[in-house]
Design a protein around this motif. Structure first.
Motif, mmCIF file in Angstrom:
data_model
loop_
_atom_site.group_PDB
_atom_site.id
_atom_site.type_symbol
_atom_site.label_atom_id
_atom_site.label_comp_id
_atom_site.label_asym_id
_atom_site.label_seq_id
_atom_site.Cartn_x
_atom_site.Cartn_y
_atom_site.Cartn_z
ATOM 1 N N VAL A 132 22.703 -19.794 -19.982
ATOM 2 C CA VAL A 132 24.080 -20.236 -19.733
ATOM 3 C C VAL A 132 24.876 -20.073 -21.030
ATOM 4 O O VAL A 132 24.348 -20.348 -22.112
ATOM 5 C CB VAL A 132 24.129 -21.706 -19.266
ATOM 6 N N TYR A 188 18.626 -28.188 -14.671
ATOM 7 C CA TYR A 188 18.584 -26.752 -14.957
ATOM 8 C C TYR A 188 17.666 -26.497 -16.156
ATOM 9 O O TYR A 188 16.805 -25.608 -16.121
ATOM 10 C CB TYR A 188 19.997 -26.235 -15.253
ATOM 11 N N TYR A 234 23.998 -24.430 -12.042
ATOM 12 C CA TYR A 234 24.089 -23.358 -13.048
ATOM 13 C C TYR A 234 23.268 -22.149 -12.619
ATOM 14 O O TYR A 234 23.375 -21.089 -13.204
ATOM 15 C CB TYR A 234 23.617 -23.890 -14.413
ATOM 16 N N SER A 278 22.842 -30.330 -15.728
ATOM 17 C CA SER A 278 22.344 -29.527 -16.846
ATOM 18 C C SER A 278 20.876 -29.796 -17.172
ATOM 19 O O SER A 278 20.118 -28.873 -17.445
ATOM 20 C CB SER A 278 23.224 -29.790 -18.069
#
Ligand SMILES: NCc1[nH]cc(CCC(=O)O)c1CC(=O)O
Ligand SMILES: [Mg+2]
Length: 351
Positions: A76, A303, A339, A300
């Motif tokens: 990312v 992920y 994500y 997050s």
């Protein structure tokens, strides 16, 4: 006749007497039959993940032609506005319906009051305009909360170490208005102040922005899984204390229903549960109770866990990604902020 496992006991005796080729277990019902081949599994499959289920969060950074890696979120990047427009094009091609935008605000623009949040020319508003100009048909969701803009990293205004609810809501309404005026389609308050959904709805309506939707982060928990996000937007280092006076206690689920009920009453068009995987029970309860468009945020930290384990060769990253996303559908979610969105969309379209 006594029935055991679907077959009369009497008949079981007969069956036993038969050929030596008879099965060792006398089972009428064998659930594995429906799993015997890929076509059979497809035929009885209950849930399916499609590209329509995905909302793709992007991190923005000032500048041009810039892409910055985020160390705690391998794969990312923070993107300058022109690069975000390129990703919007990728999303269009992948038929991802919606992007979510989060800014990394330059430290010099952060202050105690989060003033940059209400600047009609801030990074988020610039990105909304740039994306909408080239790709008017993609949905754009903007987060409403002050944490990317405050020097202390909190979502609201602070006085004497306390988060001020009503004063914060007044600022959030102005933040929502500059975003909506820039062309944002969905306003997503993530701040967890009381009464902000109603105030934002009123503000939007008063400005004639009747079609701008609200997706309320309705049941948002104080979670350790937001760590990498705070790295990404640069609030990890500056955050003082924690967010437990406004985000929910992870021990509670009845409270989630009360929060969701309030946000719906105040005008939320869609509701969200956050984080995702550790809170699938909440997703299920919310969906069953309110039958509203219900979303989950695979945050997050979720992920990062999958990406890190995959990076170390400890699990098959693609399979873990798809399995985790399907779990949201099984729990009743109508869509997922993730994500993994572009990767998952690529995989779905290749199938
Ligand atoms: N209020 C801001 C906000 N909006 C989305 C996330 C987390 C998203 C993620 O971890 O991916 C956060 C962080 C926080 O509340 O501290
Ligand atoms: Mg609330």
């Amino acid at each position: 006749m006594a029935i055991k496992y679907g077959r009369p006991i009497e008949l079981r005796e007969v069956a036993r007497g038969n050929a030596s080729a008879a099965p060792a277990l006398d089972l009428t019902v064998r659930p594995r039959r429906n799993r015997k081949a890929e076509w059979a599994r497809r035929l009885v499959r209950e849930n399916v993940l499609t590209t329509d289920d995905l909302i793709w969060p992007l991190f923005l950074i000032d500048g041009s032609n810039k892409r910055e890696a985020i160390s705690s979120m391998p794969g990312v990047e923070r993107l300058s506005v022109d690069q975000a427009v390129r990703e919007a094009e990728r999303a269009m091609k992948l038929t991802i319906p919606c992007l979510a935008l989060f800014p990394y605000t330059e430290p010099s623009l952060r202050d105690e009051h989060g003033s940059e949040a209400t600047n009609p020319d801030n990074l988020v508003c610039q990105a909304v305009r740039a994306i909408k100009k080239e790709f008017p048909d993609i949905g754009i969701l903007c987060d409403v909360a002050l944490d990317p803009f405050t020097s202390h990293g909190h979502d609201g205004l602070i006085a004497d170490g306390r988060i001020l609810n009503d004063e914060t809501v007044a600022v959030l309404v102005r933040q929502a208005l500059v975003q909506a005026e820039a062309g944002c389609d969905i306003i997503a308050p993530s701040d967890m102040m009381d009464g902000r959904v109603g105030a934002i709805r009123e503000g939007l309506d008063h400005a004639g922005l009747l079609d701008v939707q609200i997706m309320a982060y309705a049941a948002k928990y104080a979670s350790a899984f937001y760590g990498p996000f705070r790295d990404a937007i640069g609030s990890a280092k500056t955050l003082t204390g924690d967010k437990r006076t406004y985000q929910m206690d992870s021990a509670n689920t009845d409270e989630a229903l009360r929060e969701v009920e309030l946000d719906i009453a105040e005008g939320a068009d869609m509701v969200m549960v956050k984080p995702g995987m550790p809170y699938l029970d909440v997703v299920r309860r919310v969906k069953d109770t309110f039958a509203m468009p219900t979303f989950a945020y695979q945050v997050s930290g979720e992920y990062a866990m999958i990406a890190a384990a995959a990076g170390n060769g400890w699990l098959d990253g693609e399979r873990a990604m798809m399995e985790s996303l399907l779990a949201f559908k099984r729990a009743g979610a109508d869509g997922v902020l993730t994500y993994f969105a572009p990767k998952a969309a690529e995989k779905i379209r290749a199938q």
